[in-house]
Motif scaffolding. Structure first.
Motif, PDB file in Angstrom:
ATOM      1  N   HIS A   1       0.832  -1.196   0.000  1.00 48.39           N
ATOM      2  CA  HIS A   1       0.000   0.000   0.000  1.00 48.39           C
ATOM      3  C   HIS A   1       0.878   1.263   0.000  1.00 48.39           C
ATOM      4  CE1 HIS A   1      -2.982  -2.989   0.870  1.00 48.39           C
ATOM      5  NE2 HIS A   1      -2.453  -3.256   2.050  1.00 48.39           N
ATOM      6  N   LEU A   2       0.326   2.359  -0.474  1.00 51.91           N
ATOM      7  CA  LEU A   2       1.063   3.616  -0.574  1.00 51.91           C
ATOM      8  C   LEU A   2       0.886   4.432   0.698  1.00 51.91           C
ATOM      9  CD1 LEU A   2       2.744   5.598  -2.272  1.00 51.91           C
ATOM     10  CD2 LEU A   2       0.585   6.510  -3.161  1.00 51.91           C
ATOM     11  N   VAL A   3       1.980   4.674   1.425  1.00 52.09           N
ATOM     12  CA  VAL A   3       1.950   5.456   2.667  1.00 52.09           C
ATOM     13  C   VAL A   3       2.228   6.913   2.338  1.00 52.09           C
ATOM     14  CG1 VAL A   3       2.984   5.789   4.941  1.00 52.09           C
ATOM     15  CG2 VAL A   3       2.691   3.475   4.031  1.00 52.09           C
ATOM     16  N   SER A   4       1.310   7.788   2.707  1.00 51.75           N
ATOM     17  CA  SER A   4       1.461   9.210   2.401  1.00 51.75           C
ATOM     18  C   SER A   4       1.924  10.023   3.607  1.00 51.75           C
ATOM     19  CB  SER A   4       0.142   9.785   1.883  1.00 51.75           C
ATOM     20  OG  SER A   4      -0.874   9.657   2.868  1.00 51.75           O
ATOM     21  N   GLN A   5       1.767   9.464   4.810  1.00 47.05           N
ATOM     22  CA  GLN A   5       2.100  10.210   6.023  1.00 47.05           C
ATOM     23  C   GLN A   5       2.555   9.231   7.103  1.00 47.05           C
ATOM     24  OE1 GLN A   5      -0.918  13.079   7.066  1.00 47.05           O
ATOM     25  NE2 GLN A   5      -0.307  13.097   9.233  1.00 47.05           N
ATOM     26  N   CYS A   6       3.610   9.614   7.834  1.00 50.55           N
ATOM     27  CA  CYS A   6       4.090   8.786   8.938  1.00 50.55           C
ATOM     28  C   CYS A   6       4.571   9.717  10.044  1.00 50.55           C
ATOM     29  CB  CYS A   6       5.217   7.868   8.468  1.00 50.55           C
ATOM     30  SG  CYS A   6       5.773   6.698   9.731  1.00 50.55           S
ATOM     31  N   ASP A   7       3.848   9.758  11.152  1.00 50.00           N
ATOM     32  CA  ASP A   7       4.139  10.669  12.261  1.00 50.00           C
ATOM     33  C   ASP A   7       4.600   9.880  13.476  1.00 50.00           C
ATOM     34  OD1 ASP A   7       3.272  12.983  10.817  1.00 50.00           O
ATOM     35  OD2 ASP A   7       1.202  12.360  11.178  1.00 50.00           O
TER      36      ASP A   7
END
Length: 257
Positions: free
Chosen positions: A70-76
């Motif tokens: 899957h495409l991860v757009s944000q990782c905090d």
């Protein structure tokens, strides 16, 4: 592609092409998921996390309906567990936990209890000097919660209660009584205290288990049984466990000089 949010622990990561990363996460909401983070290596500021193994993060991703990447757009970042990263033995134990999660848990099979177990154990390792004991507890609880645990309540073959000397069969996945040892002549004897310790850890929570006393003889047999059981049924040795064992052997050798 639908957009989802998830609370995750990073299991491992791999370089993808020239600028990107593929990261395997263990999430509260979806279980183990794999994500592509485009441009993560080219721009270190693109994601609000150092993207380190066993860090705790919130992610936003586009879930593909076909395929498991899957495409991860944000990782905090929520917690980088710096209390672990400054101690090599703790890093080793956390790495064993991550490799076990990746090896045992199937893709996208949600299990909140296992997520909470992993997160709680990482927090305890960061604060606690007895990281080996925490990893032993983690192994036993993970096997129990995943349905992968050894059979210890009775003989794995005839189901009768074992009243005399116990033996443990790796190939059969549990205890065998004296009458059934012919089914596996390679089964090995096991202390009753080791069996009792495993059953206690399976049936109690982490806080309670941290107070459980393990004498050196029981601890040594627990490690031997658990590691042999895992290696046999996974069909491979855990790389992180081999590295930890090698470092431990070298430390003992240096201390004897």
């Amino acid at each position: 592609m639908p957009i989802h949010k998830a609370e995750c622990i990073i299991l491992n990561k791999y370089n993808f092409r020239e600028t990107s990363l593929i990261i395997n996460f263990y999430s509260r909401e979806f279980g183990k998921i794999s994500g592509l983070l485009k441009g993560a290596r080219a721009d270190s500021q693109k994601f609000a996390s150092p993207l380190e193994t066993f860090s705790h993060n919130d992610i936003v991703f586009y879930k593909k309906t076909s395929g498991s990447l899957h495409l991860v757009s944000q990782c905090d970042l929520k917690d980088n567990f710096n209390g672990i990263r400054t101690h090599i033995p703790k890093v080793g134990q956390a790495s064993i936990m991550m490799e076990l999660l990746d090896s045992i848990m199937p893709q996208e099979d949600k299990n909140e209890e296992i997520f909470e177990l992993a997160l709680s154990c990482l927090k305890e390792i960061a604060l606690n000097n007895n990281s080996e004991k925490i990893t032993t507890i983690f192994k036993i609880k993970l096997l129990s919660l995943s349905g992968f645990k050894p059979h210890l309540d009775s003989c794995v073959i005839c189901q009768n209660k074992i009243m005399d000397v116990s033996r443990f069969s790796l190939s059969l996945g549990g205890l065998v009584c004296n009458r059934c040892t012919v089914k596996d002549p390679s089964s090995r004897s096991i202390f009753r205290g080791t069996i009792a310790s495993i059953l206690h850890i399976e049936r109690n929570d982490l806080k309670n288990n941290l107070n459980l006393g393990l004498n050196p003889q029981i601890k040594k047999e627990l490690d031997l049984i658990l590691n042999s059981f895992l290696n046999f049924h996974l069909g491979k040795d855990l790389k992180s466990q081999k590295i930890v064992n090698r470092i431990s052997e070298q430390s003992v050798a240096l201390s004897n000089i």
